[in-house]
Scaffold this motif. Structure first.
Motif, PDB file in Angstrom:
ATOM      1  N   ARG A 180      27.075   6.826   5.843  1.00 31.52           N
ATOM      2  CA  ARG A 180      27.483   7.341   4.529  1.00 31.52           C
ATOM      3  C   ARG A 180      28.478   8.492   4.688  1.00 31.52           C
ATOM      4  NH1 ARG A 180      23.121   5.701   0.664  1.00 31.52           N
ATOM      5  NH2 ARG A 180      23.481   3.438   0.761  1.00 31.52           N
ATOM      6  N   GLU A 227      25.757  -0.375   1.635  1.00 31.95           N
ATOM      7  CA  GLU A 227      24.527  -1.142   1.436  1.00 31.95           C
ATOM      8  C   GLU A 227      23.340  -0.197   1.312  1.00 31.95           C
ATOM      9  OE1 GLU A 227      26.461  -4.628   4.242  1.00 31.95           O
ATOM     10  OE2 GLU A 227      24.528  -3.747   4.825  1.00 31.95           O
ATOM     11  N   GLY A 228      22.280  -0.732   0.744  1.00 34.41           N
ATOM     12  CA  GLY A 228      21.050   0.061   0.609  1.00 34.41           C
ATOM     13  C   GLY A 228      21.110   0.980  -0.592  1.00 34.41           C
ATOM     14  N   PRO A 229      19.960   1.541  -0.905  1.00 43.53           N
ATOM     15  CA  PRO A 229      19.880   2.398  -2.085  1.00 43.53           C
ATOM     16  C   PRO A 229      20.503   3.771  -1.831  1.00 43.53           C
ATOM     17  CG  PRO A 229      17.787   2.414  -0.935  1.00 43.53           C
ATOM     18  CD  PRO A 229      18.675   1.445  -0.188  1.00 43.53           C
ATOM     19  N   ALA A 230      20.719   4.503  -2.929  1.00 39.61           N
ATOM     20  CA  ALA A 230      21.164   5.877  -2.787  1.00 39.61           C
ATOM     21  C   ALA A 230      20.012   6.741  -2.305  1.00 39.61           C
ATOM     22  CB  ALA A 230      21.691   6.398  -4.119  1.00 39.61           C
ATOM     23  N   ALA A 231      18.862   6.461  -2.834  1.00 41.04           N
ATOM     24  CA  ALA A 231      17.700   7.279  -2.497  1.00 41.04           C
ATOM     25  C   ALA A 231      16.448   6.472  -2.739  1.00 41.04           C
ATOM     26  CB  ALA A 231      17.679   8.545  -3.344  1.00 41.04           C
ATOM     27  N   ALA A 288      11.823  12.575   7.275  1.00 42.22           N
ATOM     28  CA  ALA A 288      11.497  11.676   6.166  1.00 42.22           C
ATOM     29  C   ALA A 288      10.013  11.829   5.837  1.00 42.22           C
ATOM     30  CB  ALA A 288      11.817  10.231   6.547  1.00 42.22           C
ATOM     31  N   TRP A 292      16.763   3.550  14.626  1.00 42.47           N
ATOM     32  CA  TRP A 292      17.164   4.742  13.876  1.00 42.47           C
ATOM     33  C   TRP A 292      17.539   4.443  12.437  1.00 42.47           C
ATOM     34  CZ3 TRP A 292      14.850   8.027  16.574  1.00 42.47           C
ATOM     35  CH2 TRP A 292      14.869   7.946  17.976  1.00 42.47           C
ATOM     36  N   GLU A 293      16.952   3.343  11.895  1.00 39.11           N
ATOM     37  CA  GLU A 293      17.037   3.077  10.455  1.00 39.11           C
ATOM     38  C   GLU A 293      15.641   3.323   9.881  1.00 39.11           C
ATOM     39  OE1 GLU A 293      19.907   2.482   9.226  1.00 39.11           O
ATOM     40  OE2 GLU A 293      21.091   1.186  10.578  1.00 39.11           O
ATOM     41  N   PHE A 294      15.615   3.742   8.620  1.00 42.73           N
ATOM     42  CA  PHE A 294      14.345   4.125   8.002  1.00 42.73           C
ATOM     43  C   PHE A 294      13.525   2.921   7.556  1.00 42.73           C
ATOM     44  CE2 PHE A 294      16.910   7.967   7.151  1.00 42.73           C
ATOM     45  CZ  PHE A 294      16.077   8.921   7.692  1.00 42.73           C
ATOM     46  N   ARG A 330      15.719   2.286   3.534  1.00 40.54           N
ATOM     47  CA  ARG A 330      16.932   2.985   3.115  1.00 40.54           C
ATOM     48  C   ARG A 330      17.954   2.779   4.225  1.00 40.54           C
ATOM     49  NH1 ARG A 330      15.275   8.741   3.028  1.00 40.54           N
ATOM     50  NH2 ARG A 330      13.569   8.036   4.341  1.00 40.54           N
ATOM     51  N   GLY A 331      18.742   1.745   4.097  1.00 41.75           N
ATOM     52  CA  GLY A 331      19.683   1.446   5.162  1.00 41.75           C
ATOM     53  C   GLY A 331      20.480   0.208   4.819  1.00 41.75           C
ATOM     54  N   PRO A 332      21.121  -0.362   5.811  1.00 42.92           N
ATOM     55  CA  PRO A 332      21.962  -1.535   5.557  1.00 42.92           C
ATOM     56  C   PRO A 332      21.112  -2.748   5.171  1.00 42.92           C
ATOM     57  CG  PRO A 332      21.764  -1.155   7.897  1.00 42.92           C
ATOM     58  CD  PRO A 332      21.084  -0.003   7.231  1.00 42.92           C
ATOM     59  N   CYS A 370      12.897  17.655   5.096  1.00 45.37           N
ATOM     60  CA  CYS A 370      13.434  16.329   4.791  1.00 45.37           C
ATOM     61  C   CYS A 370      14.270  16.376   3.519  1.00 45.37           C
ATOM     62  CB  CYS A 370      12.301  15.320   4.658  1.00 45.37           C
ATOM     63  SG  CYS A 370      10.950  15.891   3.594  1.00 45.37           S
ATOM     64  N   SER A 372      25.579   6.530  -5.989  1.00 45.67           N
ATOM     65  CA  SER A 372      25.912   7.964  -6.006  1.00 45.67           C
ATOM     66  C   SER A 372      26.743   8.426  -4.818  1.00 45.67           C
ATOM     67  CB  SER A 372      24.620   8.780  -6.064  1.00 45.67           C
ATOM     68  OG  SER A 372      23.879   8.567  -4.864  1.00 45.67           O
ATOM     69  N   TRP A 373      26.702   7.691  -3.715  1.00 44.97           N
ATOM     70  CA  TRP A 373      27.398   8.159  -2.510  1.00 44.97           C
ATOM     71  C   TRP A 373      28.899   7.891  -2.539  1.00 44.97           C
ATOM     72  CZ3 TRP A 373      24.259   3.861  -2.673  1.00 44.97           C
ATOM     73  CH2 TRP A 373      24.899   2.615  -2.427  1.00 44.97           C
ATOM     74  N   ALA A 383      22.519  10.313  -0.231  1.00 41.89           N
ATOM     75  CA  ALA A 383      22.798  10.004  -1.628  1.00 41.89           C
ATOM     76  C   ALA A 383      24.086  10.657  -2.120  1.00 41.89           C
ATOM     77  CB  ALA A 383      21.623  10.457  -2.495  1.00 41.89           C
ATOM     78  N   GLU A 409      19.607  10.643  14.883  1.00 39.18           N
ATOM     79  CA  GLU A 409      18.562   9.633  14.658  1.00 39.18           C
ATOM     80  C   GLU A 409      18.536   9.097  13.234  1.00 39.18           C
ATOM     81  OE1 GLU A 409      18.017  12.840  15.787  1.00 39.18           O
ATOM     82  OE2 GLU A 409      16.328  12.884  17.186  1.00 39.18           O
ATOM     83  N   VAL A 434      21.017   6.776  11.408  1.00 36.77           N
ATOM     84  CA  VAL A 434      22.271   6.022  11.444  1.00 36.77           C
ATOM     85  C   VAL A 434      22.867   5.835  10.051  1.00 36.77           C
ATOM     86  CG1 VAL A 434      23.383   3.885  12.186  1.00 36.77           C
ATOM     87  CG2 VAL A 434      21.417   4.748  13.440  1.00 36.77           C
ATOM     88  N   HIS A 435      22.005   5.539   9.072  1.00 38.83           N
ATOM     89  CA  HIS A 435      22.576   5.220   7.772  1.00 38.83           C
ATOM     90  C   HIS A 435      23.208   6.453   7.110  1.00 38.83           C
ATOM     91  CE1 HIS A 435      23.396   2.147   4.929  1.00 38.83           C
ATOM     92  NE2 HIS A 435      22.817   2.777   3.909  1.00 38.83           N
TER      93      HIS A 435
END
Lengths: 433, 235, 844
Positions: free
Chosen positions: A134, B193-197, B129, B140-142, B168-170, A91, A17-18, A99, A127, A129-130
């Motif tokens: 995106r 990489e990783g999921p959308a959600a 989160a 700082w990745e989930f 949820r990340g690389p 959140c 989706s992104w 997403a 905080e 990063v991902h």
């Protein structure tokens, strides 16, 4: 009317989706095309007419905020998206940007077009990063596709978009602190007036809006103000994301028309975990006064929640069941405010420091009955005296908890210990040490 | 400054790129500090001097900013920051136990780094989160829905040199220096990489799909095709 | 002020009309209502951080103008009054009183109870407001936030962090007023603190291979810490608690034991208002006074800390008379007799009174020289000078009354600095220009740190070439391109031309400021007079020393009468009125002429005032000369005089006498005698000497001087302006450079003797030159550069800066860089430069 109405969350289920491709596939950037066929003022009016209210907590009408900009004077004006999502319990923006970053970018472009901005910023908390990856990637894609830069979509509209990562400071969610931070300073709030609309980023006219607000703009532009107003309540129009967390069976994001009740949302989320009951819940983040089961039928719109004595805030619905020690929860929130107080003004800096010390002592079983007077009084020395709204919100959970659960504080003091088993509130089985 | 000439040359080139993103150079200070962390692993006196020089600020002005934000570290950071969320919700739902376990396992306290320089343990405040509580942020990745055991498992894997994948990340967790470079605004190619959600993010969406709930369609004639996004038609 | 510029509001029921945009807290002061405050300072932008000044406010709103109260109390320091506003302070509003008490309680929870050992105790706003607004017993029983104490922010300024209430007056002052943000808020929340970047204080790990961690652009002080500027001492004074203290004053006095006297500072020609605090005859500190027209509420660190010189160990208390190789103490009658004998037996005398005199003392020298010593060889300029300068000063400044004021200078549409470094040589002039945001241009060899912080524009000029630069500027008056204002200075010739043209246009109605180093720039004064006329600009001369303007008014130049007339222009009656009888004098000599004449044996006796040989253009020549002459010296201090004086008569330093400075504006700056003292002013000593020699002179009193000046009337015909042609630019050989030099504000000045902490906080002296020039002699940044003449050498570390090719800049009298002593050279002279391999020259 459907109970849930996914719009902003509607595309999140697509595994890619992104990406720009997925977004386009889902009809993305066509609202932008429509906006470009309108005069900027018409876009602004559509958002104003929609009644969209700021989704960052304060609930100020978004279009009205835009209209506060002074007439163009030839100099730059800026749009800054507040993506610092840091209010405890909140959140929604983070999953949105992870997403569906292009929906935010499309909103940024439309908004920039409406207000005459040619350099927009997304200020993202550092905080995550991902999410930053995106956003950076989406901006690169958008630029490569001619959606950003000189001549957006073949028009003569120019727009630069910079995604900026913060570095860990709750206060940067306050819009003027965010602007100072974006200018490379300590994120401490500014004296108002002048308001950002008049002198914001680099002392130029600036609009600061929350992620969800801006991501709502393409929907409004695409479908019209009346359509948006057909959802929600008269004064809280449209849909919004409700974030349920805590001791509920299915925590997560539930997008619904404004005005849905907590009772209904709890049902959707499967209720409180088995064998337990709801003890208290926070309607809009930890800066809003807590509710108990008594307020489950309050419509979750701006005015109804306010009338019931709290604030809709960011719809960050944190649910705590009967295993939770309210003193412990409040003490932990006070740790948060003391840690995050920017230090600029006396009431917030010193008041949260004092309350933290007292709460920690009570929670540790070292309280005195005199402490209750401090807990009753000091919030009044912060609220209405602090420099910015974050200070005003800091003692909300404390004050409301004293209203509902004063006995629990007394119990701690009387018994000289916390009466709760702290492991009982864990989501996993406490393993014997 | 004690940077080696080649380090300094690279830093200067990167800094020029960062500064170019903003109408005013000073706006580059936060990303430049992240950039310096990607070189030094913390905000060193060199970093302060470099930023002051580049942005024509005094060292006091730079350290004023560097010491305000909690992501800027004043001591050399471990390769991996283990950030356990201990704000009320995550903390009470199990973050406290996770922190206690990691602290015991690594024999370090809050904001301390293991002797081998691998891990810095940190109590972090709400990381947005909450529906994935309890949350552990490594660099700082989930890392969602953690338990003390899962957290220790992650640490063991990292210690063993195994690749670790955020929820949820690389695909692969980066080091503190690597992610600091991303935070300075330099893409690392792992965005796709990783999921959308994760599942909680989709809870409402999936429920609505099951129940057939949607937002109303556009008002007026359905032939008005100027509307791109079929309202209420989640994919 | 017209009625429409006034706003009427009510404060505690008192109706008051104040100018628009007046803050509530200021309006309340006008109404006689004192609202407690910490962060508020009238000269700093509001921040509303401390929240101590919360008041209840209601304003008329809506079409009917019904009063609507603000829901929360508002900070009086940040909100301006509006028409019809009703303000209720703690005196009339329970809500405001409660809010203030709540804030006071919070301010005090982390404040130590160390008032009994705190310098501020007894004059502390926090202490006062704790009494007025605080609780009698604290409810705070937790552990207070504590810090190791104290921290040295500079060698001179200490910080006790636990006393700090984080009002940010100090950091705001540093950033807003001088533009020296050497300190800032550090860390966050309750850990927030004031500080500079100090890795150990902030808990920042050092770099592995420990080395210098300063930024290349950092200016460091002599002690190696970041240079905090020349005005940092002001933060001690404006700190509303005892957090910032002076290392010098710390623990030395209680405010209530001090006697305060409002007076005037002696260190520069602005003559700032100061307050001197003393106890039992000993001055313990000096503070800024409040003079809205001059220094406002700020002073330079030199004015603040530089007072020990007046009681230095070499302070003379009794006359000295030469007995062989020694000077021995004698009684006043003996001393006066000996001096009278020397002066009375003079065949041909000269007078070098120095540049630090009051008007009264200067007048005494003027009369004594002509009437008693029968000489017109008198020159106050104890520094490089020129006949052109003397002619310019007689033409322009002497007897001209008040010219451009500091207020007018700051309000000018543009200001051109020529041979004048505003910060180093003007102090307060720099602050006021910066505060006003005045458009500033400078004819100088490089954009100094001061010029950059003024946002000024450099018109690059070789030292000594100011005359031709001024001529070019005059010629450029005409159509104007936009200025690309940049303190870095223009890079191309075109850009220079563009800048010159825009400067020329901007200066119509502006002011050209001339500084003392133009004395060695031939033709500069002549060109300045012409340029001012052609550009439509006013001129102002700003000397460094406090006494130079009074010396001019008194006539301490050859041929110059009191009041600016030529001696020869005085009528016989006027001459008699001033000098007690007709004069029949040979044409007088200026300082170089006097030195030469003494060496040639044509002058045998010299009367010397507060003169330091090291400040003269060629100190050894002067020393040799004076050694060969009979010398009577009137001195506050003794050091350095023994080799050449025959009789030394002690005179009073400023704090032990009353007098009147005339500042560069031409404004009289009278000051009272601060300390009880038996020391005599120069004027009184000269009067006694005259009496010994049989003359009855009415000298040494302000009334006498005024009588004279008043009766002389306006100067009438101005003396002619100089018309000296600009010189050819000197050709530089290999290894040669033009010397650019001026005094740093804090340097090895005798007036700063006895104040090692201030000396340590001065900027570390460096040799500045551009990269090409440095490369030409094989020197790189940080290397030692040797700058030499036939007389000797100065060796300093190199700083690469944007100077013109072939120019080297040295501070005139800083540690290791006593240019006049070591090089016998002045600004614009040719020197030799070389990368130094050897050890640094010994300190002169």
């Amino acid at each position: 009317m459907s109970t849930l109405a996914p719009l902003l969350t509607s595309r999140w289920g697509d595994p890619q989706s992104w990406t720009l491709a997925a977004y386009r596939e889902a009809g993305g950037y066509q609202a932008l095309a429509k906006a470009f066929e309108m005069e900027p003022a018409a876009v602004l009016n559509a958002v104003k007419d929609s009644g969209l209210r700021g989704r960052g907590g304060a609930g100020f009408p978004t279009g009205v905020k835009w209209s506060f900009l002074p007439p163009p004077d030839g100099g730059p004006r800026y749009l800054v998206v507040n993506a610092d999502e840091s209010e405890p319990g909140t959140c929604k923006d983070i999953p949105l940007m992870m997403a569906d970053p292009h929906s935010l970018i499309e909103g940024v472009i439309i908004t920039s077009y409406a207000i005459g901005c040619h350099h927009a910023f997304i200020y993202l908390r550092g905080e995550v990063v991902h999410v930053y990856r995106r956003l950076l990637h989406a901006v690169s894609e958008a630029r490569a596709a001619g959606l950003l830069g000189d001549g957006v979509m073949g028009t003569d509209f120019k727009l630069e978009l910079t995604v900026h990562a913060g570095a860990g400071a709750y206060i940067c969610g306050e819009e003027t602190a965010l602007l100072d931070s974006l200018e490379g300073r300590r994120g401490q709030p500014r004296l108002k007036p002048p308001f950002p609309a008049v002198a914001g980023l680099y002392a130029r006219p600036t609009v600061v809006n929350n992620v969800e607000s801006i991501a709502s703009v393409p929907w409004i532009v695409a479908n019209g103000a009346d359509w948006w107003k057909s959802m929600g309540t008269e004064k809280s129009t449209g849909v919004a994301i409700y974030s349920l967390s805590g001791h509920v069976k299915r925590p997560g994001q539930y997008e619904a028309p404004l005005g849905i009740t907590m009772r209904r949302l709890l049902e959707l989320a499967g209720g409180i975990r088995d064998g337990h009951e709801l003890k208290f819940w926070m309607p809009g983040g930890s800066s809003t006064p807590m509710f108990t089961a008594e307020q489950l039928d309050v419509p979750l719109d701006y005015d109804s929640v306010a009338a019931a004595g709290s604030m809709l805030g960011t719809r960050a619905l944190q649910c705590f069941d009967d295993t939770v020690c309210v003193v412990r929860a409040v003490s932990r929130w006070m740790d948060f405010y003391a840690h995050e107080s920017c230090g600029k003004c006396t009431p917030c800096r010193e008041g949260t420091f004092w309350l933290r010390a007292v709460l920690r002592r009570i929670e540790a079983g070292q309280g005195k009955m005199d402490d209750l007077q401090i807990l009753e009084d000091i919030p009044g020395s912060i609220v209405g005296r602090a420099f910015c709204p974050l200070g005003d919100g800091a003692p909300s959970s404390l004050t409301s908890s004293l209203k509902f659960f004063r006995d629990e504080y007394v119990q701690h003091i009387d018994q000289g210990r916390c009466p709760y088993d702290h492991t009982a509130s864990y989501l996993f089985e406490a393993v014997a040490a | 400054m004690t940077y080696a000439p080649e380090t300094l040359t690279a830093l200067r080139a990167d800094a020029d790129q960062v500064v170019a993103r903003y109408p005013s150079p000073r706006s580059a200070l936060l990303p430049l500090l992240h950039l310096c962390q990607s070189v030094d692993g913390y905000i060193s006196p060199d970093a302060i001097a470099f930023c002051a020089d580049r942005l024509e600020l005094t060292a006091a002005e730079v350290s004023a900013v560097a010491t305000f934000y909690s992501q800027f570290k004043r001591q050399p950071n471990g390769q991996y920051t283990l950030g356990v969320c201990i704000t009320s919700l995550c903390g009470l739902l199990g973050g406290d136990a996770i922190f206690a376990k990691l602290s015991e396992y690594l024999a370090v306290g809050n904001d301390q780094t293991t002797a081998d320089g691998m891990f810095t343990l940190e109590r972090v405040e709400c990381n947005a989160a909450c529906d994935y509580a309890p949350v552990l942020m490594i660099n700082w990745e989930f890392f969602d829905n953690q338990t003390p055991a899962s957290a220790v498992g992650l640490v063991e894997d990292l210690r063993a040199g195994k690749s670790v994948r955020p929820t949820r990340g690389p695909d692969k967790l980066g080091t503190f220096k690597e992610i600091s470079r991303v935070l300075a605004g330099f893409e690392d190619g792992h965005a796709n990489e990783g999921p959308a959600a994760g599942a909680p993010s989709l809870a409402g969406l999936e429920l609505a799909a099951r129940e057939g709930w949607s937002a109303p369609g556009p008002i007026g004639d359905g032939s008005d095709s100027s509307h791109p996004q079929e309202a209420g038609d989640p994919k | 002020m017209s009625a429409e510029d006034l706003v009427t509001c009510s404060i505690d029921g008192i109706e008051i009309a104040v100018p628009k945009n007046t803050l509530i807290i200021r309006a309340a002061e006008e109404a006689g209502v004192m609202i407690p405050r910490f962060c508020d300072h009238p000269l700093l932008a509001p921040v509303a951080a401390c929240r101590q000044c919360l008041v209840d406010v209601a304003s008329p709103a809506g079409p009917e103008g019904k009063l609507r109260a603000f829901p929360k109390p508002q900070p009086a320091c940040a909100m301006t009054v509006t028409p019809g506003m009703v303000v209720n302070t703690q005196l009339t509003s329970a809500a405001a009183k409660t809010a203030q008490e709540q804030v006071a309680e919070l301010i005090l929870i982390n404040h130590p109870l160390d008032c009994p050992i705190c310098d501020k105790g007894g004059e502390c706003p926090l202490q006062n407001q704790a009494m007025s607004t605080g609780r009698s017993v604290s409810r705070f029983t937790e552990k207070k936030n504590t810090f190791p104490k104290p921290l040295a922010l500079t060698a001179q300024i200490l910080l006790d962090r636990e006393r700090c209430v984080l009002c940010q007056r100090c950091t705001r002052f540093a950033a807003q007023i001088p533009g020296d943000p050497f300190i800032a808020l550090q860390r966050r929340g309750v850990n927030q603190q004031i500080g500079r970047f100090d890795a150990s204080v902030l808990g920042v790990a050092a770099v592995a291979d420990e080395a210098a961690d300063e930024a290349e652009g950092d200016v460091l002080a002599v002690d190696g810490t970041p240079f905090a500027g020349y005005f940092a001492g002001n933060i001690i004074q404006i700190c509303p608690v005892g957090a910032l203290t002076s290392a010098e004053y710390r623990f030395r006095a209680r405010p209530f034991d001090l006697v305060s006297t409002a007076t005037v500072a002696e260190h520069d020609s602005t003559c700032s208002a100061i307050r001197v605090d003393y106890r039992r005859g000993q001055v313990l500190r000096r503070l800024a006074g409040d003079d809205p027209e001059l220094n406002q509420e700020w002073i330079t660190d030199k004015d603040r800390f530089g007072f020990h010189w007046q009681t230095a160990p070499d302070r003379l208390r009794r006359p000295l008379v030469r007995r062989g190789d020694d000077l021995v103490e004698v009684s006043w009658p003996e001393g006066l007799a000996a001096a009278a004998e020397v002066l009375g037996s003079a065949k041909r005398a000269a007078v070098l009174p120095g540049g630090r005199l009051t008007l009264e003392d200067a007048h005494a020298y003027a009369v004594f020289a002509r009437a008693v010593l029968k000489t017109d060889s008198i020159d106050f300029r104890a520094r490089p000078s020129s006949p052109e300068e003397a002619q310019f000063l007689a033409h322009f400044a002497a007897g001209a009354g008040t010219g451009v004021s500091l207020n007018e200078l700051a309000a000018a549409p543009a200001v051109l600095l020529v041979g004048f470094e505003a910060e180093d040589e003007g102090g307060i002039v720099y602050l006021r220009l910066r505060e006003a945001g005045t458009t500033v241009y400078a004819l100088a060899p490089f954009a100094s740190r001061g010029l950059a912080r003024l946002g000024g524009t450099l018109l690059p000029t070789l030292p000594g070439a100011e005359a031709s630069a001024l001529a070019k500027l005059s010629d450029a008056a005409g159509p104007v391109p936009e200025p690309g204002a940049s303190a870095k200075g223009p890079t191309s010739a075109d850009a220079v031309q563009t800048l010159t043209a825009s400067a020329a246009a901007a200066l119509a109605g502006g002011v050209i400021v001339l500084g003392e180093r133009l004395a060695t720039s031939p033709g500069a004064y002549s060109a300045a007079v012409a340029a001012a006329e052609r550009l439509g600009a006013k001129l102002v001369w700003i000397p460094r020393r406090a006494g130079e303007r009074a010396a001019l008014e008194a006539g301490l130049l050859p041929g110059l009468a009191p009041g600016g007339r030529a001696l020869g222009d005085l009528t016989e009656a006027e001459t008699t009125m001033i000098f007690g009888g007709p004069l029949d004098l040979e044409p007088g000599l200026d300082l170089p002429g006097i030195v030469a004449a003494v060496r040639a044996g044509e002058i045998d006796t010299v009367l010397v005032g507060g003169l330091e040989l090291v400040d003269l253009p060629v100190p050894p020549a002067a020393a040799t000369a004076l050694k060969g002459a009979k010398v009577v010296a009137l001195q506050v201090r003794g050091e350095g005089i023994s080799p050449w004086a025959d009789v030394v008569l002690p005179v009073a330093p400023p704090q032990e006498k009353a007098g009147t400075f005339i500042n560069w504006e031409g404004r009289l700056r009278p000051f009272p005698q601060v300390l009880t003292s038996t020391a005599l002013s120069d004027g009184k000593v000269l009067q006694a000497l005259a009496a010994k020699l049989g003359f009855t002179l009415g000298i040494g009193e302000l009334a006498t001087v005024h009588q004279v000046l008043d009766r002389l009337g306006p100067a009438g015909r101005r003396q002619p302006a100089p018309a000296v042609a600009p010189p050819e630019a000197p050709a530089l050989g290999a290894g040669e450079a033009l010397l650019s030099t001026w005094h740093q504000l804090v340097d090895d000045a005798a007036g700063l003797d006895g104040e090692p902490r201030l000396a340590a906080s001065a900027p570390a002296p460096k040799a500045r030159l551009n990269a090409a020039t440095a490369q030409g002699v094989g020197a790189r940044a940080g290397d030692d550069l040797q700058v030499s003449t036939a007389a000797g050498a100065v060796t300093l570390p190199v700083v690469i800066d944007d100077l013109p090719n072939g120019v080297v800049h040295l501070p005139t009298k800083s540690p290791g860089s006593w240019v006049r002593v070591a090089l016998n050279a002045a600004n614009g002279d040719v020197v030799r430069i070389a990368a130094s391999s050897g050890a640094k020259e010994a300190q002169p």
